[in-house]
Write an enzyme that holds these catalytic residues in place. Structure first.
Site, short mmCIF file in Angstrom:
data_model
loop_
_atom_site.label_atom_id
_atom_site.label_comp_id
_atom_site.label_asym_id
_atom_site.label_seq_id
_atom_site.Cartn_x
_atom_site.Cartn_y
_atom_site.Cartn_z
CB SER A 22 -0.92 0.00 1.22
OG SER A 22 -1.84 -1.06 1.16
N GLY A 93 -5.83 -3.57 -8.93
CA GLY A 93 -6.99 -2.74 -8.64
C GLY A 93 -6.61 -1.46 -7.93
NE ARG A 121 -11.06 -5.51 -7.70
CZ ARG A 121 -9.78 -5.57 -7.32
NH1 ARG A 121 -8.89 -6.19 -8.08
NH2 ARG A 121 -9.39 -5.03 -6.19
CB SER A 167 -10.36 2.77 1.92
OG SER A 167 -9.38 1.82 1.53
CD GLN A 168 -7.63 -0.06 -3.44
OE1 GLN A 168 -8.19 -0.26 -4.51
NE2 GLN A 168 -6.83 -0.96 -2.89
CB SER A 194 -10.99 -0.03 4.38
OG SER A 194 -11.49 -1.32 4.17
CG ASP A 324 -6.19 -6.38 1.75
OD1 ASP A 324 -7.18 -6.67 1.06
OD2 ASP A 324 -5.41 -5.46 1.45
#
Length: 438
Positions: A22, A93, A121, A167-168, A194, A324
């Site tokens: 990350s 992703g 996705r 959260s991305q 997240s 995760d």
């Protein structure tokens, strides 16, 4: 190729956790947007992070790999797409989501695509949110998924997005917002899952010189901070520039979970280096989980020690802030005594696979007693040996290999660990679990 256990020796020892995936993604993206040259130390070079490096290079960053650091000459936020073809992000992703907003800073069109898995996705929530900021982005196949066409222009302003899916999406908007024309105010609507991943984004943005102001609102006067379902978070980002820096990537608690879980399942003692006590990573909760299941955990400033007798017990755990870890915890549950209830991970259904469904199906192949729910699963300890399929999911391949500590296990398509942990086999060998690809 299939992954299986070749040999088990004395489990334990000293091993270094791999760099955070990350933070590696975010470091190379922010360095590419900065006004000057950054040096990134201890970067993770996995299939996913290489996708982020490729797209940053395509948009104008000059990136050079040296023996002990990655040199990134930034673009000052002035991007230009040099690729005549769609930019292939493979299965990343994270790269797709983070770069969809960033790509609008280019002075020409950008198309982001990837493999067949990536094209499943969902992206519509992010696309709809950034349109309110003057970003012209669209799903080329009109299905809310990649390939995504992003046109030039990022006006800024006010927008909102649900925090319940990824959260991305939130990190994508935050990372790009300082370089918009007018800055951005982002409201994250309930329920914000997240959250630690967004904290990681804010942490590294701060290290690259950008300030973000945070606040929140409560929908009802009678609510307090504990009522998360009623809370709306606000992030205010004024127009500003990223400054270059020398940055060292910390160890990854997600990847380290396999090393720690191996000790917990088998029994033994290990020291895992490069795991920081003050880390913002939500997956640091793996330490609390293992302790509750029966392992002894000692946390130091920059490493973690674990001791276990191999006798684990089932627990109840909400993984909404650490999805995760789902498959790792599921495997721990299958190897423990009693029942483990995992909740809060509905958003794990839109990862590389539907991780709730896939994990349950593979555990059932090993005669595990479980029940699947929309947001998690209930697992009663007890499995047999057998053959399972990673379904192309790197986390499933790594987590299920741990069953090989006590049962014969073979994982079809087991080589996919390269996505996040390229030296997984070597790291596991350092603590006595010898794996092989056949």
């Amino acid at each position: 190729m299939n992954l299986k256990v070749k040999n088990i020796s004395d489990i334990g020892g000293v091993v270094k956790a791999p760099p955070s995936k990350s933070y590696s993604h975010r470091a190379v993206i922010l360095a590419s947007l900065a006004c000057g040259t950054s040096k990134l130390y201890d970067m993770l070079y996995s299939e996913d992070t290489l996708a982020s490096i490729r797209v940053c290079e395509a948009l104008g960053a000059e990136i050079t790999k040296h023996d002990d650091y990655l040199e990134v000459k930034g673009t000052s936020g002035k991007l230009h797409n040099s690729s005549k073809d769609p930019i292939d992000l493979a299965n990343s992703g994270t790269t797709l989501r983070l770069m969809t907003s960033v790509a609008s800073l280019s002075d020409n069109d950008v198309v982001l695509t990837g493999d067949e898995s990536l094209k499943t996705r969902p992206m519509d929530l992010l696309i709809n949110s950034i349109r309110h900021l003057g970003v012209d982005a669209e799903s080329i196949n009109d299905n809310g998924k990649a390939p995504i066409l992003i046109k030039p222009g990022y006006f800024g302003g006010h927008t909102n997005i649900s925090g319940s899916v990824s959260s991305q999406y939130i990190s994508s908007i935050l990372i790009s917002s300082p370089l918009s024309e007018n800055g951005v105010t982002l409201f994250v609507l309930p329920e914000f899952k997240s959250r630690p991943y967004v904290d990681m984004t804010l942490d590294i943005m701060r290290k690259f010189g950008v300030k973000v102001f945070k606040g929140f609102y409560l929908k009802h006067e009678s609510c307090d901070k504990e009522h998360q379902s009623c809370r709306i978070d606000e992030f205010k980002v004024r127009k500003q520039s990223y400054t270059p820096c020398d940055y060292t990537v910390e160890g990854d608690y997600s990847s380290a979970s396999y090393l720690l879980a191996a000790i917990a399942i088998n029994g033994g003692h290990a020291k895992v280096l490069n795991l920081f006590k003050g880390s913002k990573q939500g997956d640091k909760v793996i330490l609390e989980i293992l302790e509750k299941m029966g392992a002894e955990i000692d946390v130091h400033n920059d490493y973690v020690e674990i001791t276990s007798d191999g006798n684990l017990k089932g627990i109840d755990i909400n993984l909404s802030n650490a999805p995760d870890l789902l498959i790792t915890v599921a495997v721990l549950a299958a190897m423990a005594e009693g029942t483990t209830n995992i909740t809060g991970v509905k958003h794990a259904r839109v990862k590389e696979t539907d991780r709730i469904d896939t994990t349950c199906k593979q555990l059932k192949k090993l005669n595990c007693e479980l029940e699947e729910f929309e947001d998690g699963m209930s697992i009663t300890g007890g499995v047999t040996g057998g053959i399972v399929d990673s379904c192309g999911d790197h986390r499933l391949a790594m987590a299920f290999s741990l069953i090989g500590l006590k049962h014969d296990i073979e994982i079809i398509n087991g080589e996919v660990f390269d996505v996040s942990f390229p030296n997984f086999i070597e790291a596991m060998a350092e603590i006595g679990l010898e794996l092989e690809l056949i």
